[in-house]
Write a protein that holds these residues in place. Structure first.
Motif, PDB file in Angstrom:
ATOM      1  N   ASN A 122       0.827  -1.215   0.000  1.00 21.75           N
ATOM      2  CA  ASN A 122       0.000   0.000   0.000  1.00 21.75           C
ATOM      3  C   ASN A 122       0.853   1.253   0.000  1.00 21.75           C
ATOM      4  OD1 ASN A 122      -2.193  -1.607   0.033  1.00 21.75           O
ATOM      5  ND2 ASN A 122      -2.478  -1.545   2.262  1.00 21.75           N
ATOM      6  N   GLU A 123       1.968   1.200   0.739  1.00 24.00           N
ATOM      7  CA  GLU A 123       2.764   2.418   0.873  1.00 24.00           C
ATOM      8  C   GLU A 123       3.582   2.742  -0.384  1.00 24.00           C
ATOM      9  OE1 GLU A 123       4.887   2.659   4.540  1.00 24.00           O
ATOM     10  OE2 GLU A 123       5.945   4.494   3.916  1.00 24.00           O
ATOM     11  N   TYR A 124       4.145   1.709  -1.013  1.00 23.31           N
ATOM     12  CA  TYR A 124       5.098   1.992  -2.107  1.00 23.31           C
ATOM     13  C   TYR A 124       4.647   1.531  -3.491  1.00 23.31           C
ATOM     14  CZ  TYR A 124       8.440   2.632   1.745  1.00 23.31           C
ATOM     15  OH  TYR A 124       9.090   3.056   2.876  1.00 23.31           O
ATOM     16  N   LEU A 125       3.711   0.581  -3.544  1.00 22.79           N
ATOM     17  CA  LEU A 125       3.513  -0.105  -4.829  1.00 22.79           C
ATOM     18  C   LEU A 125       2.069  -0.030  -5.330  1.00 22.79           C
ATOM     19  CD1 LEU A 125       5.581  -3.280  -3.800  1.00 22.79           C
ATOM     20  CD2 LEU A 125       6.393  -1.412  -5.246  1.00 22.79           C
ATOM     21  N   SER A 126       1.369   1.058  -4.990  1.00 21.71           N
ATOM     22  CA  SER A 126      -0.055   1.107  -5.336  1.00 21.71           C
ATOM     23  C   SER A 126      -0.278   1.134  -6.853  1.00 21.71           C
ATOM     24  CB  SER A 126      -0.713   2.305  -4.661  1.00 21.71           C
ATOM     25  OG  SER A 126       0.061   3.438  -4.916  1.00 21.71           O
ATOM     26  N   ASP A 127       0.737   1.535  -7.638  1.00 23.60           N
ATOM     27  CA  ASP A 127       0.537   1.596  -9.097  1.00 23.60           C
ATOM     28  C   ASP A 127       1.001   0.327  -9.809  1.00 23.60           C
ATOM     29  OD1 ASP A 127       3.079   2.137  -8.231  1.00 23.60           O
ATOM     30  OD2 ASP A 127       3.579   3.437  -9.946  1.00 23.60           O
ATOM     31  N   ILE A 128       1.407  -0.670  -9.077  1.00 22.49           N
ATOM     32  CA  ILE A 128       1.931  -1.895  -9.715  1.00 22.49           C
ATOM     33  C   ILE A 128       0.830  -2.944  -9.828  1.00 22.49           C
ATOM     34  CG2 ILE A 128       3.567  -3.837  -9.400  1.00 22.49           C
ATOM     35  CD1 ILE A 128       5.108  -1.347  -9.958  1.00 22.49           C
ATOM     36  N   THR A 129       0.757  -3.609 -10.984  1.00 26.89           N
ATOM     37  CA  THR A 129      -0.185  -4.724 -11.123  1.00 26.89           C
ATOM     38  C   THR A 129       0.557  -5.995 -10.727  1.00 26.89           C
ATOM     39  OG1 THR A 129      -1.088  -3.568 -12.997  1.00 26.89           O
ATOM     40  CG2 THR A 129      -1.726  -5.895 -12.751  1.00 26.89           C
ATOM     41  N   PHE A 130       0.038  -6.642  -9.715  1.00 26.16           N
ATOM     42  CA  PHE A 130       0.699  -7.860  -9.231  1.00 26.16           C
ATOM     43  C   PHE A 130       0.204  -9.078  -9.992  1.00 26.16           C
ATOM     44  CE2 PHE A 130       1.989  -5.000  -6.025  1.00 26.16           C
ATOM     45  CZ  PHE A 130       3.125  -5.560  -5.452  1.00 26.16           C
ATOM     46  N   ILE A 131       1.123 -10.008 -10.228  1.00 24.54           N
ATOM     47  CA  ILE A 131       0.766 -11.199 -10.996  1.00 24.54           C
ATOM     48  C   ILE A 131       0.383 -12.342 -10.052  1.00 24.54           C
ATOM     49  CG2 ILE A 131       1.778 -12.965 -12.545  1.00 24.54           C
ATOM     50  CD1 ILE A 131       3.407 -10.570 -13.728  1.00 24.54           C
ATOM     51  N   SER A 132       1.049 -12.375  -8.891  1.00 17.91           N
ATOM     52  CA  SER A 132       0.807 -13.487  -7.960  1.00 17.91           C
ATOM     53  C   SER A 132       0.097 -12.995  -6.702  1.00 17.91           C
ATOM     54  CB  SER A 132       2.143 -14.114  -7.564  1.00 17.91           C
ATOM     55  OG  SER A 132       2.783 -13.274  -6.611  1.00 17.91           O
ATOM     56  N   GLU A 133      -0.260 -13.968  -5.861  1.00 18.84           N
ATOM     57  CA  GLU A 133      -0.870 -13.606  -4.562  1.00 18.84           C
ATOM     58  C   GLU A 133       0.185 -13.621  -3.461  1.00 18.84           C
ATOM     59  OE1 GLU A 133      -4.465 -16.348  -4.018  1.00 18.84           O
ATOM     60  OE2 GLU A 133      -3.490 -17.046  -5.830  1.00 18.84           O
ATOM     61  N   THR A 134       1.445 -13.725  -3.816  1.00 18.19           N
ATOM     62  CA  THR A 134       2.465 -13.979  -2.793  1.00 18.19           C
ATOM     63  C   THR A 134       2.974 -12.703  -2.129  1.00 18.19           C
ATOM     64  OG1 THR A 134       4.287 -13.761  -4.347  1.00 18.19           O
ATOM     65  CG2 THR A 134       3.313 -15.955  -4.139  1.00 18.19           C
ATOM     66  N   ASP A 135       3.519 -12.916  -0.923  1.00 19.54           N
ATOM     67  CA  ASP A 135       4.217 -11.837  -0.230  1.00 19.54           C
ATOM     68  C   ASP A 135       5.567 -11.563  -0.912  1.00 19.54           C
ATOM     69  OD1 ASP A 135       4.950 -14.395   0.531  1.00 19.54           O
ATOM     70  OD2 ASP A 135       5.460 -13.864   2.588  1.00 19.54           O
ATOM     71  N   THR A 136       6.083 -12.586  -1.588  1.00 21.38           N
ATOM     72  CA  THR A 136       7.402 -12.473  -2.216  1.00 21.38           C
ATOM     73  C   THR A 136       7.433 -11.422  -3.321  1.00 21.38           C
ATOM     74  OG1 THR A 136       7.712 -14.806  -1.794  1.00 21.38           O
ATOM     75  CG2 THR A 136       9.181 -13.812  -3.420  1.00 21.38           C
ATOM     76  N   GLU A 137       6.350 -11.378  -4.099  1.00 17.81           N
ATOM     77  CA  GLU A 137       6.352 -10.467  -5.237  1.00 17.81           C
ATOM     78  C   GLU A 137       6.523  -9.017  -4.768  1.00 17.81           C
ATOM     79  OE1 GLU A 137       3.085 -10.953  -7.971  1.00 17.81           O
ATOM     80  OE2 GLU A 137       3.849  -9.350  -9.251  1.00 17.81           O
ATOM     81  N   VAL A 138       6.013  -8.742  -3.567  1.00 14.25           N
ATOM     82  CA  VAL A 138       6.163  -7.388  -3.024  1.00 14.25           C
ATOM     83  C   VAL A 138       7.652  -7.052  -2.876  1.00 14.25           C
ATOM     84  CG1 VAL A 138       5.742  -5.974  -0.972  1.00 14.25           C
ATOM     85  CG2 VAL A 138       3.937  -7.451  -1.864  1.00 14.25           C
ATOM     86  N   ILE A 139       8.452  -8.030  -2.458  1.00 15.34           N
ATOM     87  CA  ILE A 139       9.879  -7.756  -2.218  1.00 15.34           C
ATOM     88  C   ILE A 139      10.564  -7.364  -3.533  1.00 15.34           C
ATOM     89  CG2 ILE A 139      12.043  -8.656  -1.254  1.00 15.34           C
ATOM     90  CD1 ILE A 139      10.372 -10.806   0.170  1.00 15.34           C
ATOM     91  N   VAL A 140      10.313  -8.155  -4.577  1.00 10.78           N
ATOM     92  CA  VAL A 140      11.029  -7.906  -5.834  1.00 10.78           C
ATOM     93  C   VAL A 140      10.532  -6.605  -6.486  1.00 10.78           C
ATOM     94  CG1 VAL A 140       9.575  -9.372  -7.344  1.00 10.78           C
ATOM     95  CG2 VAL A 140      11.985  -9.056  -7.875  1.00 10.78           C
ATOM     96  N   GLN A 141       9.245  -6.321  -6.315  1.00  6.62           N
ATOM     97  CA  GLN A 141       8.732  -5.053  -6.872  1.00  6.62           C
ATOM     98  C   GLN A 141       9.316  -3.867  -6.102  1.00  6.62           C
ATOM     99  OE1 GLN A 141       7.273  -5.134  -9.605  1.00  6.62           O
ATOM    100  NE2 GLN A 141       5.695  -6.721  -9.768  1.00  6.62           N
ATOM    101  N   LEU A 142       9.511  -4.072  -4.805  1.00 10.46           N
ATOM    102  CA  LEU A 142      10.100  -2.990  -3.996  1.00 10.46           C
ATOM    103  C   LEU A 142      11.536  -2.698  -4.422  1.00 10.46           C
ATOM    104  CD1 LEU A 142       9.093  -3.578  -0.251  1.00 10.46           C
ATOM    105  CD2 LEU A 142       8.658  -1.538  -1.639  1.00 10.46           C
TER     106      LEU A 142
END
Ligand code: F6R
Length: 601
Positions: A111-131
């Motif tokens: 929510n804080e950093y990646l609100s404009d990113i479309t996520f492909i997976s439901e994982t917590d991991t994807e947040v790390i790599v997008q960050l």
């Protein structure tokens, strides 16, 4: 649970990664993937199911390259499918990441950093790599972006990150989850378990929580979050690559059951001095002997070993002992005594539930001892003392030789503390353990009898009961766990006397009831309980001990010291469970939904 491998060197990474992942299969997983970097970018192959499926996909993909990472996933966030499998990639596909563990604040970070990113997976991991990509887009170098992300993460993680604009590095970090760096000549690797990369090196470096590691072909740079470089010697992994192979056995579980006499001999040797007396580090003896109460913390099979250990510690060493399930203890700590000592029993030394307790008891400043099979494991490093099981790698998900090794080590510890407390020894333990070894040998030699028992009692049943009294009750809990986890037969262990307080309502015509009768003082009463269930139609299988046996008993184990019977009777139950699962055509070594090393809470 999830496994990580990575390679950076001169050879083709793909085959090394796939072989490494095959070695991690035993930890339990439901999908897998690899990523390899070359001049045309990062190529990712993933597949739901076994590594053999991934191999098929990877062989079709163009993946030549000398830098890569791989992962086996045990689903936590999102079902096992292609999208949720690792490696995960950032939006531009520049960064690729594998992750073990659970990120607790991933929603907040998203929510804080990646609100404009479309996520492909439901994982917590994807947040790390997008960050990482987010901070890289803000102008940070990859190392700085990775370091920044690490400083934001809450939870447990072992991470391997690659950047397709930098073919010379794997970025690595960990917190609570295991991860090692393997070092070689002109290559380096990462692995969540040394077994995975023994194919190329037996030299490993530990990483501490919150360190940033830059793994290059010819160098490994370890830094603190503040950028201070840390020197770290490598050590030789004490695992023989052959120990991690099945050899002549059809399954690891069968091999490990058969290894138990050899493990007993090794333990006797390791804990014996040149005069034939029991030996142990004096600082361990002192801390255990000074405790006014012992708290044993463990999970699953190790918890069951702890229940048996309590009998030794109280009866021989005279120290009051409580045995607790780790995942309960951490949220509901009982009133502690004034001078407690905590014993953590864990085959893997990585179980997150047990570690959560150790973190708390360390904060409280209490002394701790880990009994584990894995030197250098997290629980071993973080406790004051360690006693090793010397059981060799246990690969089958269902624990067998670790259970008997844990009990043997606990018996030795108890006798040594008894001596320290000047309590009269009524047992020559080394002699008794030697008798146990011979008894286990006799039982594994009788494997075909156990197979027949599995056929006679468990071939078609949907449920089964294990009953026993006193120490036999503890073993019946372990017997029922073994059966249910690999055969999927609904199995429960009960104290014989408890049956008529409710459970007996479940007994129907033909319900198998496996009763242990190895204890003299309850021999008549457990047989009385058997009569009660037989009167309601049960199909009784009585496993008794020589000297206490009666006509009609199904199997009679050799006579050993009464308190050491679990070491022997459990072997019959391990074998019966093995054959019950085999006859159902199940994957004995890798039962569904289970992981060998449970590194998430
Ligand atoms: C069952 C089994 C598990 C483990 C439990 C704790 O066969 O293996 O119940 O005993 O997950 O694991 P460790 O001993 O590694 O802490």
């Amino acid at each position: 649970m999830c496994g990580i491998v990575g390679y950076i060197g001169q050879d083709n990474a793909k085959e090394l990664l796939l072989k490494g992942l095959e070695k991690l299969e035993y930890r339990g997983y439901d999908s897998a993937g690899i990523a390899v970097v070359n001049e045309s970018g990062t190529s990712v192959s993933k597949a739901k199911g076994r590594i053999s499926e991934l191999r098929k996909v990877a062989e079709a993909d163009d993946q030549d390259g000398t830098l890569g990472i791989g992962h086996t996933r045990w689903a936590t966030h999102g079902v096992p499918n292609y999208e949720n499998s690792h490696p995960h990639q950032s939006a531009s596909k520049r960064f690729t990441l594998v992750h073990n563990g659970v990120i607790e604040n991933y929603e907040e970070l998203k929510n804080e950093y990646l609100s404009d990113i479309t996520f492909i997976s439901e994982t917590d991991t994807e947040v790390i790599v997008q960050l990482v990509e987010h901070f890289s887009n803000e102008g940070l170098s990859t190392e700085d972006a990775f370091t920044k992300v690490i400083s934001l993460l809450e939870g447990s993680y072992a991470l391997g990150l690659i950047d397709n604009e930098d073919e010379d590095k794997i970025f690595v970090a960990k917190n609570k989850s295991p991860l090692l760096i393997g070092v070689g000549d002109d290559f380096n690797v990462i692995a969540s378990d040394a077994i995975a990369m023994l194919q190329v090196t037996n030299q490993y470096k530990e990483i501490h929580d919150h360190e940033i590691v830059i793994v290059k072909r010819d160098d490994v740079v370890i830094k603190t979050l503040e950028g201070e470089v840390q020197e770290r010697e490598s050590y030789t992994a004490q695992i023989d690559a052959a120990d991690a192979e099945k050899g002549v056995y059809d399954h690891y579980m069968l091999k490990e059951i058969h290894e138990q006499p050899a493990v007993m001999r090794r333990i006797i040797q390791e804990y014996q001095d040149e005069n034939g007396n029991l030996k142990m580090d004096s600082s361990i003896i002192k801390d255990v002997a000074e405790a006014d109460r012992i708290y044993v913390i463990a999970a699953g099979t190790s918890y069951h070993a702890g229940l048996v250990g309590k009998e030794f510690i109280e009866k021989w060493a005279g120290v009051p002992t409580e045995v607790h399930v780790a995942s309960e203890f951490v949220y509901n700590m009982p009133l502690l005594s004034e001078k407690p000592l905590f014993i953590f029993i864990s085959q893997s030394g990585e179980t997150a539930d047990s570690r959560a307790v150790l973190v708390e008891t360390n904060k409280l400043g209490h002394k701790s001892l880990t009994i584990t099979n894995v030197a250098g494991s997290t629980l071993s490093r973080e406790a004051d003392h360690t006693l090793l099981l010397h059981a060799g790698p246990e690969i089958a998900v269902a624990s067998t030789k670790a259970y008997t090794a844990q009990i043997a080590v606990l018996s030795i510890l108890s006798q040594i503390v008894a001596k320290e407390h000047k309590r009269e020894a009524d047992v020559d333990l080394l002699r008794e353990l030697a008798k146990v070894t011979t008894a286990i040998e006799a039982i594994v030699d009788d494997a075909e009898v156990m197979e027949q028992i599995a056929t006679d009692f468990l071939e078609t049943t949907r449920n089964a009961f294990f009953i026993g009294r006193t120490i036999d009750y503890n073993v019946s809990l372990e017997g029922s766990l073994k059966l249910k986890e690999i055969s999927y037969i609904q199995a429960e262990g009960f104290a014989g006397g408890e049956l008529k307080h409710g459970t007996i309502a479940l007994i129907e015509d033909g319900t198998p009831v496996i009763a242990l009768a190895t204890q003299e003082n309850v021999n008549l009463s457990i047989r009385g309980n058997v009569k009660e269930v037989v009167a309601r139609g049960a199909n009784p299988c009585i496993i008794s001990m020589n000297g206490l046996n009666k006509d009609g008993d199904t199997y009679v184990i050799p006579q050993v010291h009464e308190l050491l019977t679990p070491l022997v009777s459990v072997v019959t139950l391990q074998l019966i469970s093995y054959y019950a699962a085999l006859h159902r055509d199940l994957d004995v070594d890798k039962p569904r939904n289970l992981a060998k090393s449970v590194t998430v809470e």
